[in-house]
Scaffold this motif. Structure first.
Motif, PDB file in Angstrom:
ATOM      1  N   LYS A  83       1.401  58.161  12.033  1.00  0.00           N
ATOM      2  CA  LYS A  83       1.209  57.267  13.185  1.00  0.00           C
ATOM      3  C   LYS A  83      -0.197  57.354  13.750  1.00  0.00           C
ATOM      4  CE  LYS A  83       5.971  57.462  14.808  1.00  0.00           C
ATOM      5  NZ  LYS A  83       6.828  58.265  15.621  1.00  0.00           N
ATOM      6  N   LYS A  84      -0.779  58.555  13.702  1.00  0.00           N
ATOM      7  CA  LYS A  84      -2.019  58.809  14.443  1.00  0.00           C
ATOM      8  C   LYS A  84      -3.286  58.860  13.595  1.00  0.00           C
ATOM      9  CE  LYS A  84      -2.609  61.877  17.934  1.00  0.00           C
ATOM     10  NZ  LYS A  84      -3.850  62.047  17.849  1.00  0.00           N
TER      11      LYS A  84
ATOM     12  N   GLN B 186      -3.403  56.268  20.927  1.00  0.00           N
ATOM     13  CA  GLN B 186      -2.492  56.839  19.917  1.00  0.00           C
ATOM     14  C   GLN B 186      -2.117  58.289  20.243  1.00  0.00           C
ATOM     15  OE1 GLN B 186      -4.689  56.638  16.272  1.00  0.00           O
ATOM     16  NE2 GLN B 186      -3.504  54.884  15.554  1.00  0.00           N
TER      17      GLN B 186
ATOM     18  N   THR C 261       4.516  60.739  20.025  1.00  0.00           N
ATOM     19  CA  THR C 261       3.591  59.633  20.286  1.00  0.00           C
ATOM     20  C   THR C 261       4.281  58.577  21.150  1.00  0.00           C
ATOM     21  OG1 THR C 261       4.231  58.836  18.119  1.00  0.00           O
ATOM     22  CG2 THR C 261       2.060  59.836  18.274  1.00  0.00           C
TER      23      THR C 261
END
Ligand code: KIV
Ligand code: ZN
Length: 514
Positions: free
Chosen positions: A368-369, A460, A483
């Motif tokens: 995701k990051k 993020q 997150t």
């Protein structure tokens, strides 16, 4: 510098700071911190108060027998049973110390103990003598010393040294003293107590007026040679004197103070983060020495100066306190080995199973990051590696919120291995999720505090939530990171409920699982 200039660093994180509501530790967590304190090379670890509970007894016993290096100390009131329990927990340990204490101010004598000065003096002497039968190293504290009549204080100190106390601790129990007065008090004791040199004078300051470190350093300047302190300054009320601040003041201003100590300063940052994670107490960004901003220069003039010559605006280097200068950034391509290595540098030595668990979560976050920073890794470890059985586990969370919508949430939990799903609405998505969790678990816990922070910068960034809850008179703090901040909130709440379930042995009525 001579041996007389060496300050004994006495850490009481596991005793004084652990008394903070919401920050209690399991025996295993205490062991982990104690091993790290040994790597930090503190001289004394106050590991607990053995008479206060079986867990504390066991923690002191195990730390005293398994942690190599420092002296291990157990606290005891000046009552025979306390001394016995402390003595038993330390029996056979390589470097044991019993620390016994009693209030000596008139406020304490009249308001709490309901005893005369003579009675308290006798109890103090009796306790030191009894402790001496268990170990040679005995510390005595006249609690509330800074509000005690100085002549009576001298009398108690003289009598307890005569009885065999090898360290005399001067506690500013309620954080009332100011630096000059503290210095004068140490000077007075040194002038008035004939045999004062037979004991080490120690200082123990609380931070109610924000003066704990200043008072401790002044006491050292005037002749105290032991400083009692805690990691991150945690402790009762406003906390205790921060170990990292005292140690770095001695190191950076060694010439001014004419003092030194044996602490391995590069372990300060890892120790701070480990304690923060396990005691679920976030370190403020602007905290001296180990806060995230402690080495961040934002003004243009300062940045220019530091780039040209570091010493223009930096009195210590990040590396001195264990903050790596090159921030290693892990990505989804980083392997288990890199993760384990980085976590070790951050003070976390994990088992193979724990690394596997952390790695799985790391990959989810990295997807995701893109870039995973140290602070993210610490949040992941805090989230995944818990020492508390997961009675309640979050399987699924769905929330709906928006302008003109009634926020609602559906949660699916695994409760003791059985699935349970509930929905609820609330003032916002977090409130809705908490209400749904309340329904699913049947808890009557009340949320007393809720805090959220971004672990790193940018949209993020992982969000980290700490939530303090109270049930049946017990207050505990849970922590969660993700997150997705609603998920982090739900995880933190469940973490607190899991801790409460262990602490109170609460058996809730759970509606039929689906
Ligand atoms: O603050 C205090 O007085 C104490 C004593 C037990 C030393 O913690
Ligand atoms: Zn204290």
């Amino acid at each position: 510098m001579s041996d007389q200039d060496r300050v004994v660093v006495f850490d009481t994180t596991l005793r004084d700071a652990e008394q903070t509501p919401g920050s209690s530790l399991t025996v295993r967590e205490k062991m982990e911190i104690a091993h790290q304190l040994a790597r930090l090379k503190v001289d004394v670890i106050e590991a607990g108060f053995p008479a206060s509970s079986n867990e504390d007894f066991e923690a002191v016993r195990r730390i005293a027998h398994e942690v190599e290096g420092p002296t291990i100390c157990g606290l005891a009131r000046v009552v025979p049973r306390d001394i016995e329990r402390a003595g038993e927990s330390l029996r056979g340990a390589p470097h044991p110390r019993i620390h016994t204490f009693v209030g000596t101010s008139d406020i304490n004598l009249q308001g709490q103990l309901r005893k005369t000065r003579d009675e308290v003096l006798k109890m103090a002497v009796g306790a030191v003598q009894q402790a001496k039968a268990y170990c040679a190293d005995v510390e005595f504290s006249p609690m509330d010393a800074t509000r005690t009549d100085p002549d009576y204080l001298c009398e108690v100190v003289a009598a307890t040294i005569e009885a065999g106390a090898t360290t005399i601790n001067i506690p500013d129990t309620v954080g009332y003293a100011v630096p000059e007065q503290m210095g004068e008090l140490i000077r007075y004791l040194r002038q008035r107590v004939a045999d004062i040199d037979r004991a080490v004078i120690s200082i123990h300051c609380h931070d109610d007026l924000g003066l704990a470190v200043a008072n401790s350093l002044t006491a050292l300047k005037y002749g105290a040679r032991q400083a009692e302190c805690t990691i991150n300054g945690l402790g009762e009320r406003a906390g205790n004197a921060a170990l990292e601040e005292i140690v770095m003041a001695i190191r950076i201003r060694g010439e001014y103070f004419g003092l030194r100590c044996g602490v391995e300063t590069r372990e300060l940052f890892p120790t701070s983060r480990l304690v923060s994670r396990l005691m679920r107490c976030v370190v403020p960004r602007n905290k001296a020495v180990i806060g995230a901003n402690a080495f961040a220069h934002s003004s243009g003039i300062h940045q220019d100066g530091v780039l040209k010559e570091r010493s223009t605006f930096e009195i210590m280097s990040p590396q001195d306190v264990g903050v790596e200068s090159t921030q290693i950034v892990l990505t989804a391509r980083s392997g288990r080995h890199a993760l384990r290595h980085r976590l070790e540098q951050l003070g976390h030595t994990l088992s193979k199973e724990e690394v596997d668990k952390a790695y799985e979560r790391f990959l989810e976050v990295a997807d995701k990051k893109t870039e995973v920073y140290d602070e993210d890794l610490l949040a992941i470890v805090g989230d995944e590696i818990r020492d508390v059985p997961e009675k309640y586990h979050l399987e699924y969370l769905h929330t709906i919120s928006g302008t003109g919508t009634v926020p609602s949430a559906t949660v699916r939990l695994l409760i003791d291995g059985q699935t349970k799903q509930e929905s609820a609405w609330g003032d916002g998505p977090v409130d809705a999720a908490y209400r749904a969790i309340d329904k699913a678990t049947g808890t009557a816990a009340k949320v007393e505090e809720y805090a959220i922070r971004a672990v790193t910068s940018g949209s993020q960034a992982m969000g980290e939530v700490t939530v303090q809850v109270k049930e049946q008179g017990r207050t505990l703090t849970g922590r969660g990171a993700s997150t997705d901040i609603i998920e982090a909130s739900a995880k933190a709440y469940l973490d607190a409920l899991n801790r409460l379930a262990v602490a109170t042995g609460i058996q809730r009525q759970h509606p039929q699982a689906v």
